[in-house]
Design a protein around this motif. Structure first.
Motif, PDB file in Angstrom:
ATOM      1  N   MET A   1      50.342  40.017  31.812  1.00 32.76           N
ATOM      2  CA  MET A   1      49.054  40.580  32.160  1.00 32.76           C
ATOM      3  C   MET A   1      49.295  41.618  33.295  1.00 32.76           C
ATOM      4  SD  MET A   1      45.810  40.388  32.251  1.00 32.76           S
ATOM      5  CE  MET A   1      45.694  42.077  32.738  1.00 32.76           C
ATOM      6  N   TYR A   2      50.253  41.349  34.172  1.00 33.10           N
ATOM      7  CA  TYR A   2      50.278  42.375  35.214  1.00 33.10           C
ATOM      8  C   TYR A   2      51.368  43.205  35.295  1.00 33.10           C
ATOM      9  CZ  TYR A   2      47.272  38.500  37.364  1.00 33.10           C
ATOM     10  OH  TYR A   2      46.396  37.476  37.328  1.00 33.10           O
ATOM     11  N   CYS A   3      52.296  42.790  34.605  1.00 33.77           N
ATOM     12  CA  CYS A   3      53.562  43.687  34.313  1.00 33.77           C
ATOM     13  C   CYS A   3      54.366  44.172  33.101  1.00 33.77           C
ATOM     14  CB  CYS A   3      54.910  42.865  35.236  1.00 33.77           C
ATOM     15  SG  CYS A   3      55.566  41.678  34.163  1.00 33.77           S
ATOM     16  N   GLN A   4      53.501  43.525  31.981  1.00 35.03           N
ATOM     17  CA  GLN A   4      53.964  43.925  30.678  1.00 35.03           C
ATOM     18  C   GLN A   4      55.169  43.193  30.023  1.00 35.03           C
ATOM     19  OE1 GLN A   4      51.341  45.252  29.091  1.00 35.03           O
ATOM     20  NE2 GLN A   4      50.460  45.630  31.188  1.00 35.03           N
ATOM     21  N   ILE A  91      42.158  44.943  37.376  1.00 36.10           N
ATOM     22  CA  ILE A  91      41.024  44.123  37.642  1.00 36.10           C
ATOM     23  C   ILE A  91      40.327  44.509  36.192  1.00 36.10           C
ATOM     24  CG2 ILE A  91      38.865  43.672  38.320  1.00 36.10           C
ATOM     25  CD1 ILE A  91      39.972  44.067  41.148  1.00 36.10           C
ATOM     26  N   GLY A  92      40.296  45.855  35.665  1.00 32.49           N
ATOM     27  CA  GLY A  92      39.591  45.928  34.607  1.00 32.49           C
ATOM     28  C   GLY A  92      40.599  45.498  33.136  1.00 32.49           C
ATOM     29  N   ALA A  93      41.841  45.709  33.454  1.00 28.56           N
ATOM     30  CA  ALA A  93      42.639  45.018  32.409  1.00 28.56           C
ATOM     31  C   ALA A  93      42.494  43.455  32.438  1.00 28.56           C
ATOM     32  CB  ALA A  93      44.086  45.295  32.729  1.00 28.56           C
ATOM     33  N   VAL A  94      42.573  42.717  33.537  1.00 27.57           N
ATOM     34  CA  VAL A  94      42.187  41.483  33.514  1.00 27.57           C
ATOM     35  C   VAL A  94      41.046  41.009  32.901  1.00 27.57           C
ATOM     36  CG1 VAL A  94      41.575  39.481  35.236  1.00 27.57           C
ATOM     37  CG2 VAL A  94      43.634  40.935  35.528  1.00 27.57           C
ATOM     38  N   GLU A  95      39.746  41.756  33.338  1.00 23.98           N
ATOM     39  CA  GLU A  95      38.482  41.383  32.653  1.00 23.98           C
ATOM     40  C   GLU A  95      38.658  41.774  30.957  1.00 23.98           C
ATOM     41  OE1 GLU A  95      36.044  43.812  34.706  1.00 23.98           O
ATOM     42  OE2 GLU A  95      35.481  42.605  36.278  1.00 23.98           O
ATOM     43  N   GLU A  96      39.352  42.576  30.464  1.00 19.07           N
ATOM     44  CA  GLU A  96      39.513  42.789  29.116  1.00 19.07           C
ATOM     45  C   GLU A  96      40.308  41.726  28.639  1.00 19.07           C
ATOM     46  OE1 GLU A  96      38.911  44.536  25.469  1.00 19.07           O
ATOM     47  OE2 GLU A  96      38.089  45.221  27.447  1.00 19.07           O
TER      48      GLU A  96
END
Length: 155
Positions: A1-4, A91-96
């Motif tokens: 999620m955070y670092c790919q 945060i947008g990526a987490v929500e997605e």
């Protein structure tokens, strides 16, 4: 999620120790390293602090020292504002990802449309997504259609 990097654990977006729910609406995949570094912080707290720590190359003053994405010798304020933009992106990526995880139709589509077992111990998610990128994009465009055999569909 955070670092790919390859995900190894599920991270509580809002930390469990701070009242975050222990269910799929609050869990995202993460590597061990990011999960441990985030610890009991929210993504916004963790990412902003990480951004500032990794971007400051100053002489011990808040006026000159930023060193990130072309910002050299900027002040702490400018660097912080850029960090806030990066944090909002995370945060947008987490929500997605949370929306994707909770989409039962999408999950069912993946299970019925990926070759072999998805994922498995030999081929991970990244491998499947690389091999099947066009198939996944088409499934998304089509609204994740139910491709199960008719006799297995819910009536």
């Amino acid at each position: 999620m955070y670092c790919q990097r390859k995900s190894q654990v599920m991270d509580h977006v809002i930390p469990w120790a701070r009242g975050g729910a222990d269910d799929m609406s609050n869990l995202v995949p993460a590597c061990h390293n990011c999960n441990n570094m985030k610890n009991d912080k929210t993504p916004a707290e963790w990412w902003t602090a990480r951004w500032l720590e990794g971007s400051w190359r100053g002489n011990g003053t808040p006026s000159k020292g930023g060193w990130s994405l072309g910002l050299q010798d900027v002040g702490l304020r400018e660097l912080y504002l850029q960090g806030v933009e990066q944090t909002l992106d995370i945060i947008g990526a987490v929500e997605e990802v949370l929306k994707e995880i909770q989409d039962q139709q999408r999950a069912a589509w993946f299970l019925w449309n990926m070759p072999f077992d998805y994922p498995n111990g030999f081929f991970g998610v990244e491998t499947y997504r690389g091999w099947c990128a066009s198939r996944i994009e088409q499934g998304k465009a089509d609204g994740w259609p139910d491709s199960r055999p008719t006799h297995l569909r819910n009536k």
